[in-house]
Design an enzyme around this catalytic site. Sequence first.
Site, PDB file in Angstrom:
ATOM      1  N   CYS A 140       2.406  50.670  -5.630  1.00 23.19           N
ATOM      2  CA  CYS A 140       3.104  51.622  -4.755  1.00 23.19           C
ATOM      3  C   CYS A 140       3.733  52.747  -5.573  1.00 23.19           C
ATOM      4  O   CYS A 140       3.740  53.907  -5.160  1.00 23.19           O
ATOM      5  CB  CYS A 140       4.169  50.909  -3.924  1.00 23.19           C
ATOM      6  SG  CYS A 140       3.440  49.902  -2.624  1.00 23.19           S
ATOM      7  N   GLU A 180      -0.710  42.179   5.936  1.00 24.52           N
ATOM      8  CA  GLU A 180      -1.451  41.225   5.104  1.00 24.52           C
ATOM      9  C   GLU A 180      -2.806  40.901   5.717  1.00 24.52           C
ATOM     10  O   GLU A 180      -3.128  41.297   6.844  1.00 24.52           O
ATOM     11  CB  GLU A 180      -0.594  39.967   4.899  1.00 24.52           C
ATOM     12  CG  GLU A 180       0.683  40.313   4.137  1.00 24.52           C
ATOM     13  CD  GLU A 180       1.509  39.117   3.704  1.00 24.52           C
ATOM     14  OE1 GLU A 180       1.245  37.992   4.176  1.00 24.52           O
ATOM     15  OE2 GLU A 180       2.422  39.320   2.877  1.00 24.52           O
ATOM     16  N   ASN A 224       4.528  46.021   5.661  1.00 27.83           N
ATOM     17  CA  ASN A 224       3.367  45.441   4.970  1.00 27.83           C
ATOM     18  C   ASN A 224       2.427  44.769   5.963  1.00 27.83           C
ATOM     19  O   ASN A 224       2.862  44.178   6.958  1.00 27.83           O
ATOM     20  CB  ASN A 224       3.778  44.512   3.828  1.00 27.83           C
ATOM     21  CG  ASN A 224       4.765  43.431   4.202  1.00 27.83           C
ATOM     22  OD1 ASN A 224       5.657  43.631   5.010  1.00 27.83           O
ATOM     23  ND2 ASN A 224       4.608  42.266   3.605  1.00 27.83           N
ATOM     24  N   CYS A 235       6.403  47.831  -5.788  1.00 31.44           N
ATOM     25  CA  CYS A 235       5.490  47.275  -6.799  1.00 31.44           C
ATOM     26  C   CYS A 235       4.822  48.408  -7.584  1.00 31.44           C
ATOM     27  O   CYS A 235       4.898  49.583  -7.208  1.00 31.44           O
ATOM     28  CB  CYS A 235       4.438  46.391  -6.125  1.00 31.44           C
ATOM     29  SG  CYS A 235       3.109  47.324  -5.345  1.00 31.44           S
ATOM     30  N   CYS A 275       0.855  47.126   1.057  1.00 27.68           N
ATOM     31  CA  CYS A 275       2.317  47.167   1.024  1.00 27.68           C
ATOM     32  C   CYS A 275       2.863  48.176   2.037  1.00 27.68           C
ATOM     33  O   CYS A 275       2.208  49.168   2.377  1.00 27.68           O
ATOM     34  CB  CYS A 275       2.794  47.603  -0.357  1.00 27.68           C
ATOM     35  SG  CYS A 275       2.473  46.443  -1.674  1.00 27.68           S
ATOM     36  N   GLU A 314       5.184  50.411   1.658  1.00 30.27           N
ATOM     37  CA  GLU A 314       5.388  51.775   1.140  1.00 30.27           C
ATOM     38  C   GLU A 314       4.106  52.586   1.262  1.00 30.27           C
ATOM     39  O   GLU A 314       4.118  53.766   1.597  1.00 30.27           O
ATOM     40  CB  GLU A 314       5.803  51.728  -0.340  1.00 30.27           C
ATOM     41  CG  GLU A 314       7.137  51.047  -0.611  1.00 30.27           C
ATOM     42  CD  GLU A 314       7.017  49.541  -0.843  1.00 30.27           C
ATOM     43  OE1 GLU A 314       6.151  48.891  -0.243  1.00 30.27           O
ATOM     44  OE2 GLU A 314       7.833  49.037  -1.641  1.00 30.27           O
TER      45      GLU A 314
HETATM   46  N1  THU Z   1       4.977  44.111  -0.699  1.00 28.01           N
HETATM   47  C1  THU Z   1       5.293  45.338  -0.195  1.00 28.01           C
HETATM   48  O1  THU Z   1       5.084  45.608   0.997  1.00 28.01           O
HETATM   49  N2  THU Z   1       5.817  46.252  -1.036  1.00 28.01           N
HETATM   50  C2  THU Z   1       6.067  46.036  -2.364  1.00 28.01           C
HETATM   51  O2  THU Z   1       6.427  46.962  -3.070  1.00 28.01           O
HETATM   52  C3  THU Z   1       5.929  44.702  -2.912  1.00 28.01           C
HETATM   53  C4  THU Z   1       5.200  43.728  -2.085  1.00 28.01           C
HETATM   54  C5  THU Z   1       4.361  43.143   0.189  1.00 28.01           C
HETATM   55  C6  THU Z   1       2.917  42.839  -0.135  1.00 28.01           C
HETATM   56  C7  THU Z   1       2.756  41.453   0.446  1.00 28.01           C
HETATM   57  O3  THU Z   1       2.451  41.581   1.825  1.00 28.01           O
HETATM   58  C8  THU Z   1       4.133  40.839   0.297  1.00 28.01           C
HETATM   59  O4  THU Z   1       5.036  41.918   0.119  1.00 28.01           O
HETATM   60  C9  THU Z   1       4.270  39.867  -0.849  1.00 28.01           C
HETATM   61  O5  THU Z   1       3.851  40.429  -2.043  1.00 28.01           O
END
Ligand code: THU
Length: 160
Positions: A115, A64, A62, A112, A73, A75
Amino acid sequence: MKEINISTTFLAYDSITDLSNEIQSLMNQAIEIRKKAYAPYSKFRVGAAILLDNGKVVLGSNQENAAYPSGLCAERVAIFQAGAIYPDAKILKLIITASSDNNPTLAPIPPCGGCRQSIAEYEFKQDTPIEIYFMGESGEVYKSNSIANLLPLSFDKKYL
Ligand code: THU
């Protein structure tokens, strides 16, 4: 009026040691890339490893952003990277692991909703199922044979 019931099925493994050597290797790559996530805001690190039918492995973590919605994310970082570099390859497996710098994350962490929609797009495109494995930082691993188990009644190109 009729009721419509949709059921889904997952396999639950006690730990990565119960998985095949191939999946363990992919999970270990996902764990390593997870540690390099750029997650200064949430402190929640996610790693993804994708195995393609050409034998290549594509990784993602991920990413940010100070403008929170501009992040992405793990994925989707991985699946878009795979789509960009190997547009004709099929995705066989997607392996996901997540950890928090703040608390132990021992339950399997599912992808999520956003994704799931992105993964579904590639499964429809290639017309073969994508096996999905997901874990926390360690512990139990859930396996789905297709994104359909995680996103039943999905929206796709047939509705357009
Ligand atoms: N995140 C992911 O990388 N994948 C997911 O399926 C759920 C959330 C990341 C996004 C963000 O950087 C952090 O996790 C918190 O939500």
